[in-house]
Design a protein around this motif. Structure first.
Motif, PDB file in Angstrom:
ATOM      1  N   SER A  95       0.853  -1.191   0.000  1.00  0.00           N
ATOM      2  CA  SER A  95       0.000   0.000   0.000  1.00  0.00           C
ATOM      3  C   SER A  95       0.885   1.237   0.000  1.00  0.00           C
ATOM      4  CB  SER A  95      -0.898   0.006   1.238  1.00  0.00           C
ATOM      5  OG  SER A  95      -0.091   0.134   2.410  1.00  0.00           O
ATOM      6  N   ASP A 127      -5.720  -0.305  -4.188  1.00  0.00           N
ATOM      7  CA  ASP A 127      -4.851   0.856  -3.999  1.00  0.00           C
ATOM      8  C   ASP A 127      -3.420   0.430  -3.705  1.00  0.00           C
ATOM      9  OD1 ASP A 127      -5.213  -0.267  -1.557  1.00  0.00           O
ATOM     10  OD2 ASP A 127      -5.717   1.584  -0.486  1.00  0.00           O
ATOM     11  N   SER A 128      -3.087  -0.828  -4.027  1.00  0.00           N
ATOM     12  CA  SER A 128      -1.754  -1.353  -3.729  1.00  0.00           C
ATOM     13  C   SER A 128      -1.007  -1.740  -5.004  1.00  0.00           C
ATOM     14  CB  SER A 128      -1.865  -2.586  -2.817  1.00  0.00           C
ATOM     15  OG  SER A 128      -2.495  -2.259  -1.596  1.00  0.00           O
TER      16      SER A 128
END
Length: 430
Positions: A95, A127-128
């Motif tokens: 992340s 979102d990583s």
């Protein structure tokens, strides 16, 4: 790196003359130089001084690059920090918060890789980003930085930002790195000269298509050909950690057998050249090149590393045009570098425009940038004669012209252009 090099050279030049100049420039003129620094305008002296400055600056910058043992530690640490996070693909994920946390744990000089602008560029799972993607990015960045610094040792420049390297300088670069690469150390010293010719010619064939004999260092470091060389170096580094594993060694040998920069490939090309050079004068005549009956491409490598020979003969007319176009000295014979260029073009004609352009120059003998019916018939006549001599019913020339124009979707009465060959993606077939 290049910006830093510019600034550091200016600083060193203006304020550290005596410190940098050292014993290499302390000649009988030492007192004269010390009393009047402005006399450094003397060309020879200034060139020596500039070289010393450049060497010192590059040494300082190399010290700031991540060393490969440090990179291994970084990779292991990253794996440890992310082993509890998994993406849908099974790879560990990072992340943005973890990305910034990692940035705080690495030395300050390495934090340039851990910026928000870099994070945004990675493919995302939610979102990583992928841990493996980050490791590859850092590894590739280090490779580019190090190769730029290595090339700058040989480059010519007034401004480091516009530094370029010539064919002879690139050959010198390869000559020096051969003993530094485990997989090339086994080559006999007498073959080193031919290896550096073979290696450097591929760069200049593809990256210097206008034959200016100069390539930007930045462009050279980022080009796809350099990635092929770096793959060889990367694989050799990883192999060194498993030298006792015979299975890994065997797998490695197979993986690099088709790599242009491997010793096996250079030896393949040189052996073929020697086989064609019947009079052993180090040059190929037109008659000797007629015996060239095929080439081996990367797709034609067997599992044991051997190459499959593909029958790809050239007609007398085609070879005559080859010599007319590319042999500029007398006697009219092809040297080893010319043969390497010919082989590169033949092996890559289906995939690279530079290779297609190489043969287009033979076809476009009147520089009209048109493939006219007359030209097609001119080159086809040898094919027609050969097919008939082998009891094949060869199609008439007019039918071949129509087939080629249909293949290229050409309706222009004046004939097809080079761009037609590129756009149709059938140029290699023609």
């Amino acid at each position: 790196i290049l910006t830093a090099l510019t600034v550091m050279i200016l600083i060193l030049t203006r304020s550290n003359f005596d410190k940098i100049i050292g014993d290499s420039l302390r000649t009988e003129n030492e007192d004269y130089i010390a009393n009047d620094v402005s006399t450094v305008n003397d060309k020879l002296l200034f060139e020596k001084y500039s070289q010393v400055v450049k060497t010192q600056v590059l040494k300082n910058l190399r010290g700031k690059c991540m060393q490969w043992d440090r990179f291994t530690q970084f990779s292991d640490k990253l794996t440890e920090m992310t082993k509890k996070t998994k993406m849908s693909s099974g790879d560990s994920k990072i992340s943005y918060a973890l990305f910034k946390e990692i940035a705080c744990t690495v030395p300050s000089s390495y934090r340039k890789y851990f910026t928000a602008s870099n994070f945004i560029l990675f493919p995302k799972d939610g979102d990583s980003i992928s841990k493996d993607d980050l490791i590859r990015f850092v590894e590739r960045s280090i490779e580019i930085e190090r190769v730029i610094l290595d090339l700058m040792e040989y480059a010519s420049f007034d401004d480091p930002l516009t530094a370029s390297i010539t064919e002879q300088q690139l050959e010198a670069y390869f000559y020096v790195i051969i003993p530094q690469i485990d997989v090339l150390k086994r080559m006999h010293p007498s073959f080193h000269e031919f290896y550096m010719y073979t290696a450097s010619q591929k760069f200049f064939f593809f990256v210097d298509p206008h034959r200016r004999n100069a390539i930007s260092v930045k462009k050279l470091a980022h080009c796809a050909i350099m990635q092929e060389l770096q793959y060889l170096l990367r694989a050799a580094r990883k192999l060194s950690t498993s030298v006792n594993d015979s299975g890994e060694v065997s797998k490695f040998e197979q993986s690099i057998s088709a790599n242009w920069f491997s010793g096996q490939n250079a030896l393949r090309i040189y052996t073929l050249f020697l086989e064609l050079d019947k009079d052993q004068n180090g040059m190929l005549s037109l008659e000797e090149l007629k015996a060239f009956s095929g080439f081996s491409s990367a797709a034609d490598v067997h599992n044991d590393g051997s190459f499959q020979q593909i029958q790809q003969q050239f007609t007398h007319t085609a070879l005559t045009r080859l010599f007319e176009e590319y042999i500029i000295f007398q006697p009219c014979e092809m040297d080893y570098k010319g043969f390497v260029n010919f082989l590169i073009a033949a092996e890559n004609i289906a995939t690279h425009k530079a290779a297609l352009q190489y043969f287009w120059r033979l076809i476009d003998y009147d520089r009209s940038n048109r493939l006219t019916a007359e030209k097609i018939k001119y080159f086809y006549k040898d094919v027609f004669t050969t097919l008939n001599s082998m009891d094949y019913k060869a199609p008439i020339a007019d039918d071949v012209v129509l087939e080629i124009y249909d293949l290229l979707s050409c309706n222009a009465a004046e004939g097809a252009t080079y761009q037609d060959l590129v756009d149709s993606k059938q140029g290699h077939t023609v």
